[in-house]
Motif scaffolding. Structure first.
Motif, PDB file in Angstrom:
ATOM      1  N   THR A  17       0.841  -1.199   0.000  1.00 33.51           N
ATOM      2  CA  THR A  17       0.000   0.000   0.000  1.00 33.51           C
ATOM      3  C   THR A  17       0.878   1.251   0.000  1.00 33.51           C
ATOM      4  OG1 THR A  17      -0.125  -0.001   2.423  1.00 33.51           O
ATOM      5  CG2 THR A  17      -1.888  -1.142   1.220  1.00 33.51           C
ATOM      6  N   PRO A  18       0.302   2.403  -0.395  1.00 33.03           N
ATOM      7  CA  PRO A  18       1.070   3.654  -0.371  1.00 33.03           C
ATOM      8  C   PRO A  18       1.575   3.970   1.033  1.00 33.03           C
ATOM      9  CG  PRO A  18      -0.953   3.919  -1.625  1.00 33.03           C
ATOM     10  CD  PRO A  18      -1.041   2.582  -0.953  1.00 33.03           C
ATOM     11  N   THR A  19       2.634   4.746   1.093  1.00 30.82           N
ATOM     12  CA  THR A  19       3.244   5.089   2.378  1.00 30.82           C
ATOM     13  C   THR A  19       2.268   5.781   3.311  1.00 30.82           C
ATOM     14  OG1 THR A  19       5.398   5.322   1.294  1.00 30.82           O
ATOM     15  CG2 THR A  19       5.154   6.303   3.490  1.00 30.82           C
ATOM     16  N   TRP A  20       1.409   6.651   2.742  1.00 30.57           N
ATOM     17  CA  TRP A  20       0.483   7.386   3.604  1.00 30.57           C
ATOM     18  C   TRP A  20      -0.531   6.449   4.253  1.00 30.57           C
ATOM     19  CZ3 TRP A  20      -4.764   7.372   2.916  1.00 30.57           C
ATOM     20  CH2 TRP A  20      -5.249   6.987   1.659  1.00 30.57           C
ATOM     21  N   VAL A  21      -0.897   5.367   3.556  1.00 29.60           N
ATOM     22  CA  VAL A  21      -1.813   4.381   4.135  1.00 29.60           C
ATOM     23  C   VAL A  21      -1.124   3.666   5.306  1.00 29.60           C
ATOM     24  CG1 VAL A  21      -3.098   2.249   3.710  1.00 29.60           C
ATOM     25  CG2 VAL A  21      -3.061   4.045   1.973  1.00 29.60           C
ATOM     26  N   GLN A  22       0.121   3.306   5.112  1.00 26.93           N
ATOM     27  CA  GLN A  22       0.860   2.633   6.176  1.00 26.93           C
ATOM     28  C   GLN A  22       0.998   3.532   7.401  1.00 26.93           C
ATOM     29  OE1 GLN A  22       4.572   1.074   4.694  1.00 26.93           O
ATOM     30  NE2 GLN A  22       3.644   0.344   2.789  1.00 26.93           N
ATOM     31  N   HIS A  23       1.330   4.810   7.167  1.00 23.79           N
ATOM     32  CA  HIS A  23       1.478   5.736   8.291  1.00 23.79           C
ATOM     33  C   HIS A  23       0.144   5.951   9.016  1.00 23.79           C
ATOM     34  CE1 HIS A  23       5.544   6.307   7.383  1.00 23.79           C
ATOM     35  NE2 HIS A  23       5.466   7.336   6.541  1.00 23.79           N
ATOM     36  N   THR A  24      -0.936   6.020   8.235  1.00 23.36           N
ATOM     37  CA  THR A  24      -2.260   6.189   8.841  1.00 23.36           C
ATOM     38  C   THR A  24      -2.593   5.001   9.733  1.00 23.36           C
ATOM     39  OG1 THR A  24      -3.047   7.491   6.953  1.00 23.36           O
ATOM     40  CG2 THR A  24      -4.723   6.497   8.370  1.00 23.36           C
ATOM     41  N   ALA A  25      -2.294   3.798   9.255  1.00 26.80           N
ATOM     42  CA  ALA A  25      -2.551   2.594  10.052  1.00 26.80           C
ATOM     43  C   ALA A  25      -1.698   2.580  11.314  1.00 26.80           C
ATOM     44  CB  ALA A  25      -2.272   1.346   9.218  1.00 26.80           C
ATOM     45  N   GLU A  26      -0.453   3.011  11.198  1.00 24.44           N
ATOM     46  CA  GLU A  26       0.436   3.039  12.354  1.00 24.44           C
ATOM     47  C   GLU A  26      -0.078   3.995  13.426  1.00 24.44           C
ATOM     48  OE1 GLU A  26       4.386   3.922  10.998  1.00 24.44           O
ATOM     49  OE2 GLU A  26       4.242   2.443   9.383  1.00 24.44           O
ATOM     50  N   VAL A  27      -0.603   5.136  12.992  1.00 24.66           N
ATOM     51  CA  VAL A  27      -1.141   6.110  13.941  1.00 24.66           C
ATOM     52  C   VAL A  27      -2.460   5.625  14.519  1.00 24.66           C
ATOM     53  CG1 VAL A  27      -2.072   8.443  14.187  1.00 24.66           C
ATOM     54  CG2 VAL A  27       0.019   8.069  12.872  1.00 24.66           C
ATOM     55  N   TRP A  28      -3.339   5.145  13.645  1.00 23.84           N
ATOM     56  CA  TRP A  28      -4.678   4.748  14.079  1.00 23.84           C
ATOM     57  C   TRP A  28      -4.650   3.584  15.056  1.00 23.84           C
ATOM     58  CZ3 TRP A  28      -9.263   5.916  15.209  1.00 23.84           C
ATOM     59  CH2 TRP A  28     -10.256   4.942  15.363  1.00 23.84           C
ATOM     60  N   THR A  29      -3.716   2.667  14.887  1.00 27.37           N
ATOM     61  CA  THR A  29      -3.682   1.481  15.737  1.00 27.37           C
ATOM     62  C   THR A  29      -3.505   1.844  17.211  1.00 27.37           C
ATOM     63  OG1 THR A  29      -2.793  -0.782  15.817  1.00 27.37           O
ATOM     64  CG2 THR A  29      -1.188   1.007  15.674  1.00 27.37           C
ATOM     65  N   GLU A  30      -2.930   3.028  17.493  1.00 28.56           N
ATOM     66  CA  GLU A  30      -2.797   3.505  18.873  1.00 28.56           C
ATOM     67  C   GLU A  30      -3.784   4.631  19.178  1.00 28.56           C
ATOM     68  OE1 GLU A  30      -1.100   1.990  21.015  1.00 28.56           O
ATOM     69  OE2 GLU A  30       0.188   0.734  19.760  1.00 28.56           O
ATOM     70  N   ALA A  31      -3.981   5.528  18.206  1.00 24.99           N
ATOM     71  CA  ALA A  31      -4.845   6.685  18.434  1.00 24.99           C
ATOM     72  C   ALA A  31      -6.310   6.287  18.594  1.00 24.99           C
ATOM     73  CB  ALA A  31      -4.709   7.679  17.281  1.00 24.99           C
ATOM     74  N   GLY A  32      -6.690   5.123  18.090  1.00 24.66           N
ATOM     75  CA  GLY A  32      -8.070   4.677  18.223  1.00 24.66           C
ATOM     76  C   GLY A  32      -8.512   4.607  19.673  1.00 24.66           C
TER      77      GLY A  32
END
Length: 216
Positions: free
Chosen positions: A19-34
């Motif tokens: 996946t694009p880098t921005w998708v990976q970064h979003t997942a990395e943030v969301w997995t904790e920010a959720g």
């Protein structure tokens, strides 16, 4: 105890790396920010319930407590199963997008998914309509744990189920006693206590009541 979903884990994490880098970064943030987002929703639910019935406030107050109980249950199960993280155990898998937790931070069930499942259910018990928001958020949070490579699919599935069941039972068992406690707190002479619980439903002014009856 072992489960056979290594191939599914490899497929999901392989897809994540494509996946694009921005998708990976979003997942990395969301997995904790959720977790923080669910925490904010608990605060909103408490604030709104301050002008609700005694029972409504009790359920809103129990929501984060029940979620905490579900988390403790998840931790106890982890200690019993001691399943290694897939980012270390699955042969041939791509590296996880986030740092693999150390040995001893076991994989089954997923604490994040447990918290997400419990939060989604308890917030829906406070206000049924928000299930259309909380359920998708919980699913996305659970899936993100596999996407970033730190959990098996069965970890998050079990976590969601565990969180939902434990939290729902905890709220059901606690509603009656906490409702009585809320009623007592709202009648307290301490301003801080009354502020915490709120005034409850707004009373109908006597003049409005008399006027409505005269019109009849």
């Amino acid at each position: 105890m072992t489960f056979e979903d290594d191939e599914l884990y490899r497929d999901i994490t392989g897809f994540a790396h494509d996946t694009p880098t921005w998708v990976q970064h979003t997942a990395e943030v969301w997995t904790e920010a959720g977790i923080l987002l669910f925490g904010a929703l608990f605060v909103v639910a408490w604030w709104r319930s301050r002008r609700g019935s005694h029972r409504a406030f009790a359920i809103a107050a129990l929501a984060p407590v029940a979620t905490g109980v579900a988390y403790v249950c998840s931790e106890l199960l982890k200690s019993g199963f001691t399943q290694e993280r897939p980012c270390r155990a699955v042969a041939g898998a791509v590296p996880s997008l986030v740092e693999c937790p150390p040995t001893g931070d076991w994989s089954f069930p997923s604490n994040h998914a447990t918290i997400a499942g419990a939060s989604a259910v308890t917030l829906a018990l406070v206000r049924r309509a928000v299930v259309w928001l909380t359920a998708p958020l919980a699913l996305l949070m659970a899936l993100s744990r596999v996407f970033v490579g730190v959990h098996y699919p069965h970890d998050v599935a079990a976590g969601l189920l565990l969180g939902a069941l434990v939290a729902a039972v905890a709220v059901r068992l606690g509603t009656r006693p906490v409702t009585r406690l809320t009623e007592a707190m709202r009648a307290s002479s301490a301003p801080a206590v009354r502020w915490l619980t709120g005034p409850g439903p707004a009373a109908v002014p006597a003049t409005a009541y008399v006027t409505s009856h005269r019109r009849r």
